[in-house]
Design a protein around this motif. Structure first.
Motif, PDB file in Angstrom:
ATOM      1  N   PRO A 169      36.411  16.320  65.118  1.00 21.60           N
ATOM      2  CA  PRO A 169      36.236  16.943  63.804  1.00 21.60           C
ATOM      3  C   PRO A 169      35.838  15.927  62.728  1.00 21.60           C
ATOM      4  CG  PRO A 169      38.495  17.265  64.617  1.00 21.60           C
ATOM      5  CD  PRO A 169      37.778  16.393  65.597  1.00 21.60           C
ATOM      6  N   PRO A 170      35.130  16.374  61.707  1.00 20.21           N
ATOM      7  CA  PRO A 170      34.762  15.469  60.605  1.00 20.21           C
ATOM      8  C   PRO A 170      36.009  14.861  59.965  1.00 20.21           C
ATOM      9  CG  PRO A 170      33.628  17.586  60.402  1.00 20.21           C
ATOM     10  CD  PRO A 170      34.630  17.729  61.511  1.00 20.21           C
ATOM     11  N   GLY A 171      35.926  13.594  59.652  1.00 17.97           N
ATOM     12  CA  GLY A 171      37.028  12.905  58.997  1.00 17.97           C
ATOM     13  C   GLY A 171      38.124  12.426  59.930  1.00 17.97           C
ATOM     14  N   ALA A 172      38.002  12.740  61.220  1.00 18.02           N
ATOM     15  CA  ALA A 172      39.036  12.328  62.178  1.00 18.02           C
ATOM     16  C   ALA A 172      38.976  10.834  62.419  1.00 18.02           C
ATOM     17  CB  ALA A 172      38.850  13.070  63.503  1.00 18.02           C
ATOM     18  N   ARG A 173      40.128  10.252  62.662  1.00 17.61           N
ATOM     19  CA  ARG A 173      40.199   8.871  63.110  1.00 17.61           C
ATOM     20  C   ARG A 173      39.888   8.873  64.602  1.00 17.61           C
ATOM     21  NH1 ARG A 173      41.128   4.998  59.129  1.00 17.61           N
ATOM     22  NH2 ARG A 173      41.961   6.131  57.351  1.00 17.61           N
ATOM     23  N   LYS A 174      39.202   7.839  65.064  1.00 22.13           N
ATOM     24  CA  LYS A 174      38.782   7.786  66.464  1.00 22.13           C
ATOM     25  C   LYS A 174      39.360   6.546  67.132  1.00 22.13           C
ATOM     26  CE  LYS A 174      34.458   6.872  67.489  1.00 22.13           C
ATOM     27  NZ  LYS A 174      33.007   6.999  67.641  1.00 22.13           N
ATOM     28  N   ILE A 175      40.056   6.787  68.253  1.00 20.21           N
ATOM     29  CA  ILE A 175      40.593   5.708  69.079  1.00 20.21           C
ATOM     30  C   ILE A 175      39.859   5.762  70.412  1.00 20.21           C
ATOM     31  CG2 ILE A 175      42.615   4.784  70.262  1.00 20.21           C
ATOM     32  CD1 ILE A 175      44.335   6.345  68.212  1.00 20.21           C
ATOM     33  N   CYS A 176      39.225   4.669  70.788  1.00 18.72           N
ATOM     34  CA  CYS A 176      38.545   4.604  72.081  1.00 18.72           C
ATOM     35  C   CYS A 176      39.377   3.763  73.039  1.00 18.72           C
ATOM     36  CB  CYS A 176      37.161   3.968  71.929  1.00 18.72           C
ATOM     37  SG  CYS A 176      35.975   5.030  71.095  1.00 18.72           S
ATOM     38  N   LEU A 177      39.548   4.274  74.240  1.00 13.20           N
ATOM     39  CA  LEU A 177      40.198   3.491  75.286  1.00 13.20           C
ATOM     40  C   LEU A 177      39.129   2.708  76.031  1.00 13.20           C
ATOM     41  CD1 LEU A 177      42.894   5.916  76.692  1.00 13.20           C
ATOM     42  CD2 LEU A 177      43.198   3.965  75.187  1.00 13.20           C
ATOM     43  N   ASP A 178      39.340   1.400  76.109  1.00 14.39           N
ATOM     44  CA  ASP A 178      38.347   0.520  76.717  1.00 14.39           C
ATOM     45  C   ASP A 178      39.036  -0.775  77.127  1.00 14.39           C
ATOM     46  OD1 ASP A 178      36.183  -1.809  76.267  1.00 14.39           O
ATOM     47  OD2 ASP A 178      35.131   0.045  76.762  1.00 14.39           O
ATOM     48  N   GLU A 179      38.632  -1.337  78.244  1.00 11.58           N
ATOM     49  CA  GLU A 179      39.274  -2.559  78.726  1.00 11.58           C
ATOM     50  C   GLU A 179      39.135  -3.727  77.759  1.00 11.58           C
ATOM     51  OE1 GLU A 179      35.522  -3.987  81.543  1.00 11.58           O
ATOM     52  OE2 GLU A 179      37.396  -3.318  82.459  1.00 11.58           O
ATOM     53  N   ARG A 180      38.162  -3.671  76.836  1.00  8.25           N
ATOM     54  CA  ARG A 180      37.979  -4.725  75.845  1.00  8.25           C
ATOM     55  C   ARG A 180      38.823  -4.495  74.600  1.00  8.25           C
ATOM     56  NH1 ARG A 180      33.150  -3.918  78.553  1.00  8.25           N
ATOM     57  NH2 ARG A 180      32.928  -1.935  77.518  1.00  8.25           N
ATOM     58  N   GLY A 181      39.604  -3.411  74.591  1.00  5.59           N
ATOM     59  CA  GLY A 181      40.392  -3.061  73.421  1.00  5.59           C
ATOM     60  C   GLY A 181      41.637  -3.908  73.247  1.00  5.59           C
ATOM     61  N   ARG A 182      42.333  -3.632  72.159  1.00  2.73           N
ATOM     62  CA  ARG A 182      43.567  -4.327  71.829  1.00  2.73           C
ATOM     63  C   ARG A 182      44.716  -3.766  72.655  1.00  2.73           C
ATOM     64  NH1 ARG A 182      44.389  -3.453  65.693  1.00  2.73           N
ATOM     65  NH2 ARG A 182      46.332  -4.509  66.199  1.00  2.73           N
ATOM     66  N   ASP A 202      31.823   1.129  69.097  1.00  4.39           N
ATOM     67  CA  ASP A 202      31.844   0.241  67.929  1.00  4.39           C
ATOM     68  C   ASP A 202      32.172   0.979  66.639  1.00  4.39           C
ATOM     69  OD1 ASP A 202      31.262  -1.834  69.619  1.00  4.39           O
ATOM     70  OD2 ASP A 202      29.137  -1.971  69.060  1.00  4.39           O
ATOM     71  N   LYS A 203      32.028   2.295  66.625  1.00  2.00           N
ATOM     72  CA  LYS A 203      32.352   3.086  65.430  1.00  2.00           C
ATOM     73  C   LYS A 203      33.800   3.574  65.425  1.00  2.00           C
ATOM     74  CE  LYS A 203      27.631   4.739  64.871  1.00  2.00           C
ATOM     75  NZ  LYS A 203      26.743   5.889  65.041  1.00  2.00           N
ATOM     76  N   ALA A 204      34.567   3.169  66.431  1.00  2.00           N
ATOM     77  CA  ALA A 204      35.963   3.601  66.522  1.00  2.00           C
ATOM     78  C   ALA A 204      36.805   2.940  65.429  1.00  2.00           C
ATOM     79  CB  ALA A 204      36.534   3.261  67.895  1.00  2.00           C
ATOM     80  N   ASP A 205      37.817   3.656  64.994  1.00  2.00           N
ATOM     81  CA  ASP A 205      38.780   3.088  64.060  1.00  2.00           C
ATOM     82  C   ASP A 205      39.709   2.103  64.774  1.00  2.00           C
ATOM     83  OD1 ASP A 205      38.384   4.709  61.467  1.00  2.00           O
ATOM     84  OD2 ASP A 205      38.437   6.234  63.043  1.00  2.00           O
ATOM     85  N   LEU A 206      39.864   2.313  66.074  1.00  2.00           N
ATOM     86  CA  LEU A 206      40.719   1.454  66.882  1.00  2.00           C
ATOM     87  C   LEU A 206      40.232   1.537  68.328  1.00  2.00           C
ATOM     88  CD1 LEU A 206      43.372  -0.245  67.176  1.00  2.00           C
ATOM     89  CD2 LEU A 206      44.576   1.934  67.469  1.00  2.00           C
ATOM     90  N   THR A 207      40.156   0.395  68.990  1.00  2.00           N
ATOM     91  CA  THR A 207      39.833   0.367  70.412  1.00  2.00           C
ATOM     92  C   THR A 207      41.038  -0.223  71.130  1.00  2.00           C
ATOM     93  OG1 THR A 207      37.494   0.069  69.924  1.00  2.00           O
ATOM     94  CG2 THR A 207      38.193  -0.413  72.165  1.00  2.00           C
ATOM     95  N   LEU A 208      41.585   0.556  72.060  1.00  2.00           N
ATOM     96  CA  LEU A 208      42.797   0.180  72.783  1.00  2.00           C
ATOM     97  C   LEU A 208      42.517  -0.039  74.255  1.00  2.00           C
ATOM     98  CD1 LEU A 208      45.522   2.698  71.557  1.00  2.00           C
ATOM     99  CD2 LEU A 208      45.321   0.286  70.996  1.00  2.00           C
ATOM    100  N   ALA A 209      43.324  -0.896  74.865  1.00  2.00           N
ATOM    101  CA  ALA A 209      43.318  -1.078  76.315  1.00  2.00           C
ATOM    102  C   ALA A 209      44.721  -0.801  76.824  1.00  2.00           C
ATOM    103  CB  ALA A 209      42.909  -2.502  76.674  1.00  2.00           C
ATOM    104  N   PHE A 210      44.806  -0.206  77.985  1.00  2.00           N
ATOM    105  CA  PHE A 210      46.084  -0.060  78.674  1.00  2.00           C
ATOM    106  C   PHE A 210      46.208  -1.205  79.669  1.00  2.00           C
ATOM    107  CE2 PHE A 210      46.469   4.845  78.122  1.00  2.00           C
ATOM    108  CZ  PHE A 210      46.971   4.658  76.844  1.00  2.00           C
ATOM    109  N   GLY A 211      46.078  -2.425  79.178  1.00  2.00           N
ATOM    110  CA  GLY A 211      46.140  -3.609  80.022  1.00  2.00           C
ATOM    111  C   GLY A 211      44.764  -3.985  80.535  1.00  2.00           C
ATOM    112  N   ALA A 212      44.722  -5.069  81.292  1.00  2.00           N
ATOM    113  CA  ALA A 212      43.454  -5.595  81.789  1.00  2.00           C
ATOM    114  C   ALA A 212      42.970  -4.896  83.055  1.00  2.00           C
ATOM    115  CB  ALA A 212      43.595  -7.088  82.054  1.00  2.00           C
ATOM    116  N   MET A 213      43.842  -4.144  83.708  1.00  2.00           N
ATOM    117  CA  MET A 213      43.450  -3.468  84.949  1.00  2.00           C
ATOM    118  C   MET A 213      42.621  -2.229  84.663  1.00  2.00           C
ATOM    119  SD  MET A 213      46.905  -3.546  87.162  1.00  2.00           S
ATOM    120  CE  MET A 213      47.537  -5.031  87.866  1.00  2.00           C
ATOM    121  N   THR A 214      41.867  -1.824  85.658  1.00  2.00           N
ATOM    122  CA  THR A 214      41.124  -0.577  85.586  1.00  2.00           C
ATOM    123  C   THR A 214      41.987   0.511  86.200  1.00  2.00           C
ATOM    124  OG1 THR A 214      39.035  -1.740  85.755  1.00  2.00           O
ATOM    125  CG2 THR A 214      39.013   0.611  86.311  1.00  2.00           C
ATOM    126  N   TRP A 215      42.103   1.642  85.495  1.00  2.00           N
ATOM    127  CA  TRP A 215      42.930   2.761  85.951  1.00  2.00           C
ATOM    128  C   TRP A 215      42.053   3.972  86.222  1.00  2.00           C
ATOM    129  CZ3 TRP A 215      48.004   1.844  86.746  1.00  2.00           C
ATOM    130  CH2 TRP A 215      48.564   0.733  86.127  1.00  2.00           C
TER     131      TRP A 215
END
Length: 160
Positions: A68-81, A119-132
């Motif tokens: 939705p417009p105005g939503a915060r976006k969190i991307c899950l990615d191995e390069r994330g925090r 790159d347009k995410a408000d936050l990029t997260l990783a669930f650790g360094a492993m691939t799930w």
């Protein structure tokens, strides 16, 4: 603030789908009391484009249409925090308190997320360094959203 779990690919019926549904119900029930207006898990089909770059671009466009417009976006990615559950809860609470209408947690397909979308995410997260596996990541993401809500509510579910 509404919570959205947006994923590439369709989950078949089974334990992973049941876990996501269970945490979705818990998020709805517990979130109402603390300013969260629901939880929705939405899926898009994997792209059938031949090149990985084209697949990621098509999937990014379909995912963007869910948010939705105005939503915060969190991307899950191995390069994330890597955040603690408490830090993740604080971030959701900050966005809620700032008046964000929604927060979308996005899980890409087998090729990952399009870099321009990520790159347009408000936050990029990783669930650790492993691939799930994506099915398990959905259940983990739904559980972490529920855990964040319990932390914000002061509920004893999270014991650190």
């Amino acid at each position: 603030m509404k919570l959205l779990l947006a994923s590439v690919g369709r989950l078949k019926s089974g334990p992973e789908r049941e876990l996501v549904a269970r945490y979705a119900e818990r998020c709805v029930a517990g979130g109402r009391k603390i300013g969260f207006g629901g939880f929705e898990a939405r899926e898009i089909d994997e792209s059938r484009a031949r090149r990985p770059e084209d697949r990621k671009a098509e999937e990014a466009a379909a995912l963007a249409a869910l948010i939705p417009p105005g939503a915060r976006k969190i991307c899950l990615d191995e390069r994330g925090r890597n955040l603690t559950s408490a830090d993740f809860a604080r971030k959701l609470g900050e966005w809620r308190d700032a008046g964000a209408p929604a927060c979308a947690l996005v899980i890409g397909g087998p090729d990952g997320l399009d870099p321009a979308f990520r790159d347009k995410a408000d936050l990029t997260l990783a669930f650790g360094a492993m691939t799930w596996p994506h099915q398990i990541v959905r259940a983990l993401a739904a559980e972490q959203l529920f855990r964040a809500l319990t932390i914000l509510a002061g509920h004893p579910y999270h014991r650190a």
